[in-house]
Scaffold this active site. Structure first.
Site: not given
Length: 837
Positions: A236-237
């Site tokens: 995920d970012w």
């Protein structure tokens, strides 16, 4: 060292091993972190193109910011799709989203979200499908199949244990092994085995103390080893926390780029053979994803400027149909469907505003946002539909959809140009070339229109420092004493409000902005939001009551919006925000013929339920929301939804007991303990003998159905056998409609702790009046099995079972006995997946 560029045939997929052999170690490493927020690193000398990814589950936003990006189609949110219980519809939605992704130059869609509803307070409740792993897995499998058939990679997320937003970047989800296997891993396992997704996204959180993004047992042991997943794993970012360790653990791609966590990866790989081998394998997985999406043969225009905003009539029709099919008729005392020619008062904070999506990374710039008011006026004629607001449900002051001018400067006040945009909320992803994203200045200038003299409400929140001046006078200082809050994924401040007197006419507002570093931020994240609201009329509620009294029927549009239901922060509670319950009570007293139309991302409490003759849960049904609502209210479409989540009567009945904050929810000292184990949702209801507000699987039609004449292909099973279940479904009403046949399994006299029953089969059925259809469902040994963590195996014990059939978890009139002759087991470490009796 120099390299002569080869001349690859871009129409013929390259041999990946040959391509890897041609790459330097530095080039292999470069593939393992993004080039920017949405793209992988290209290697032109070898003909390796960039691959673009896009949010998200309910629409392909493209490469722009969360607000003001390229227009795109907004589909129903996850819980609305989950409410359809329709695998064929989910496959259609996936296929339509593939076309949307192609229009945005993206080969990868960051979807679907398949975390379970452990708690009613999960902030991303709206984005997932269900509280049940089997229902979630079946729907997600169809979505992935439809998407990837269109040449766009699914990125199934968030793997695993992200069931709340509280401290999600650092908290450890401590999950007992049986619950992990039977609940939280199960939908991922189903999708991996049945749909072969091309990508998986790891969650931010830790699992039992180790970040999911660098968890060897989770990524290499379970995902790749047991399930034979052969695709790409991305973070995920901002969810990558190490260089060599994360690659060796099985994380292929750090997102976004440029790299933050893997800046030392090249050096580690040069000195460590194990890291070097892992780098090569991860680079291979990146190349394979580029190949699977057809990007080698047909490189896309991955620039944001190349994104297309084309709108498709068949997509609009699909969204409208899906939105209606996901609506759940919770209660109906005969008021619905409404007749043509009826005079309707449409009242409430969600009446004139199309609430079509939740907040966070799932939001997008929809082609349109059709409100219930617009939909009903289009269907009934404007002369038959009146409107009153009644009250607001704002979490933040509303933004202004007006032209704004952004001016950019460096810290020495040197101008870097001007941009013309729209809207008083701006995310500063696209900065002028040469401007340092971590150290710049900007101003946003716009005009405030005051319709009359009065005291107006203004607000400001920002990811970064900000202050507001109106006509040169400072009104809000969110700069000097900036405090972190829960906006912008916890990178922004809380909202700062002020009241300011304005004379009638135009006024110039200027927001000054500077970025601010925040611990654990994904990158230089800069955003600002100006809110503005005129003084509220003094008699809003009274006006709504008057409008209600004069109408034949009231459609009362209440609920929440994407500010309340959003990524980064958990839900506020179960009570409707603001004065909405008061409004509902007053309107029902004025006109008992009132439909309460709910738009929320999850359960709410309903103190007015006994007096409301009809309650329709519409969720956030996508851009055609108002048309879908009108279709259902007027009987043009049957309300096809069935609840994918139990609606508890109060928070006290929630399985994680949030009335007593602590280790179980939301967590303490960096840990959240899944102490309820297997017992979430309807499993919790059964265990404690509760009567929910509405049970899992509940939903009414405009007609009635019976299920009868159920038969098993055998009532005694040998280990490894397959069971077929048939049942007759009859429409006993006077109009066509939809129902969902639901099949649950109960083990009698079990030697291990098990839920009273578990969903193991379902089928969506649409029948004309008087029509009968035979439904067939199939069960395998896993349908009878539980996970034995002492043996690391799925085990179905010899003995007695029951097959339960009906139309909700609380409506199961058919019980069929079943006996398993001998124990069946399947070790999870079995590479052949052969069962062992």
């Amino acid at each position: 060292m120099t390299h002569s560029p080869p001349s690859p045939d871009l129409k013929t997929p390259p041999d990946l091993e040959t391509l890897l052999d041609q790459m330097t170690l530095e080039e292999q490493v470069s593939l393992l972190a993004g080039a920017d927020f949405w793209r992988t690193v290209p290697i032109p000398r070898l003909g390796i193109p960039a691959l673009k990814v896009s949010d998200g589950p309910a629409g392909a936003r493209g490469g722009g910011a969360l607000v003001g990006s390229t227009h795109t189609a907004a589909f129903p949110v996850g819980i609305a799709l989950g409410s359809t219980w329709n695998v064929n519809l989910l496959r259609e939605v996936g296929a339509a989203l593939a076309r949307e992704a192609h229009d945005k130059g993206a080969g990868v869609l960051l979807a679907p979200t398949i975390n379970l509803f452990r708690s009613t307070l999960n902030g991303r409740n709206f984005e997932s499908y269900a509280e049940d792993p089997f229902l979630t897995g079946k729907l997600a499998t169809a979505y992935v199949q439809g998407l990837q058939a269109g040449g766009v990679a699914a990125t199934v997320k968030h793997f695993v244990g992200n069931e709340s937003e509280y401290q999600r970047n650092t908290i450890s989800s401590d999950i007992p092994e049986r619950a992990l296997r039977e609940l939280y891993l199960r939908p991922f396992e189903m999708v991996v085995k049945d749909a072969q997704p091309w990508a998986i996204m790891t969650s931010y959180n830790k699992l039992d103390g180790t970040y999911a993004s660098e968890h060897p047992r989770l990524l290499e042991g379970i995902l790749r080893g047991e399930w034979k997943f052969d695709g790409l794993v991305m973070s995920d970012w901002g969810g990558t926390h190490s260089a060599g360790a994360s690659v060796r653990a099985g994380l292929d791609l750090e997102m976004p780029g440029p790299s933050r966590a893997r800046t030392t990866l090249l050096e580690e790989a040069e000195h460590d053979p194990a890291t070097r081998a892992a780098v090569r394998q991860s680079a291979r997985n990146v190349l394979q994803l580029i190949e699977r999406t057809g990007t080698f043969a047909d490189p896309r225009d991955t620039s944001d400027s190349g994104e297309r905003e084309e709108e498709y009539p068949d997509t609009r029709a699909l969204i409208r149909r899906a939105g209606a099919e996901g609506m759940v008729l919770l209660k109906n005392d005969g008021l619905l469907p409404l007749p043509q020619g009826v005079r309707v008062a449409v009242i409430g904070p969600n009446a004139a505003t199309g609430q079509v999506m939740g907040g966070g990374s799932a939001q997008m710039n929809a082609h349109r946002r059709v409100s219930p008011l617009e939909g009903l006026r289009a269907a009934l004629g404007e002369e038959n539909v009146t409107y009153a607001l009644g009250c607001d449900n704002d979490r933040f002051l509303p933004t202004l959809n007006v032209p704004v001018q952004l001016d950019f400067f460096d810290v020495q006040s040197v101008s870097f140009g001007t941009q013309e945009r729209t809207g008083s909320e701006q995310m500063l992803f696209s900065l002028p070339q040469g401007l340092d994203a971590s150290d710049f200045r900007a101003t946003m200038t716009l005009t405030l229109q005051a319709p009359h003299d009065g005291t107006y409400d203004l607000s400001l929140y920002s990811a970064g420092l900000s202050r507001l001046r109106v006509d040169g006078q400072e009104v809000i200082d969110n700069w000097t004493h900036w405090q972190p809050g829960d906006t912008y994924f916890n990178f922004g401040s809380d909202e700062v409000r002020a009241s300011h007197f304005l004379k009638a006419g135009p006024h110039t507002a200027v927001v000054e902005f500077a970025p601010k570093a925040v611990e654990n931020t994904v990158a230089a994240f800069s955003a600002m939001r100006l809110g503005f609201r005129p003084p509220a009329p003094q008699h809003q509620l009274e006006e709504a009551v008057s409008a209600a009294a004069q109408a034949d029927v009231v459609v009362l549009c209440v609920g929440t919006n994407g500010d309340w239901e959003t990524e980064g922060v958990d839900r506020w509670g179960l009570d409707l925000p603001g004065r909405q319950n008061e409004l509902i009570g007053a309107v029902l007293a004025a006109n008992p013929r009132t439909v309460v139309l709910l738009q929320t991302g999850g359960p709410i409490s309903m103190p007015w339920l006994e007096t409301a003759p009809a309650v329709l849960q519409a969720w956030f049904p996508g851009q055609e929301a108002g048309f879908s609502v009108a279709d259902v209210l007027l009987g043009q479409a049957d309300p096809g939804g069935r609840l994918p989540q139990t609606f508890p009567r109060s928070l006290h009945d929630d399985p994680v007991h949030p009335l007593e904050p602590g280790l179980q929810y939301p967590g303490e000292h960096g840990h959240v303990a899944y102490q309820e184990g297997l017992f979430i949702g309807y499993r919790h209801v059964d265990r404690h003998g509760l009567t929910p507000l509405f049970p899992f699987g509940h939903g009414l039609s405009y007609t009635t159905f019976t299920v009868s004449d159920a038969q098993l292909s055998a009532d005694v099973l040998e280990p490894g056998a397959t069971l077929r279940v048939s049942v007759q479904v009859r429409n006993t009403g006077e109009r066509s409609g939809q129902t969902v046949v639901q099949l649950y399994i109960r083990e009698k006299n079990t030697q291990r702790e098990r839920p009273d029953k578990e969903l193991k089969g379902f089928a969506k059925v649409q029948l004309k009046a008087g029509e009968t259809q035979e439904v067939q469902l199939e069960l395998d040994m896993r349908s009878l099995a539980a996970f034995d963590d002492t043996r690391a195996a799925w085990v179905a014990d010899a003995g007695e079972f029951e097959v339960l059939l009906g139309q909700s978890s609380a409506d199961l009139p058919i019980t069929l006995p079943l006996r398993l002759l001998e124990q069946w087991s399947e070790p999870v470490s079995s590479s052949s997946k052969e069962a062992h009796a």
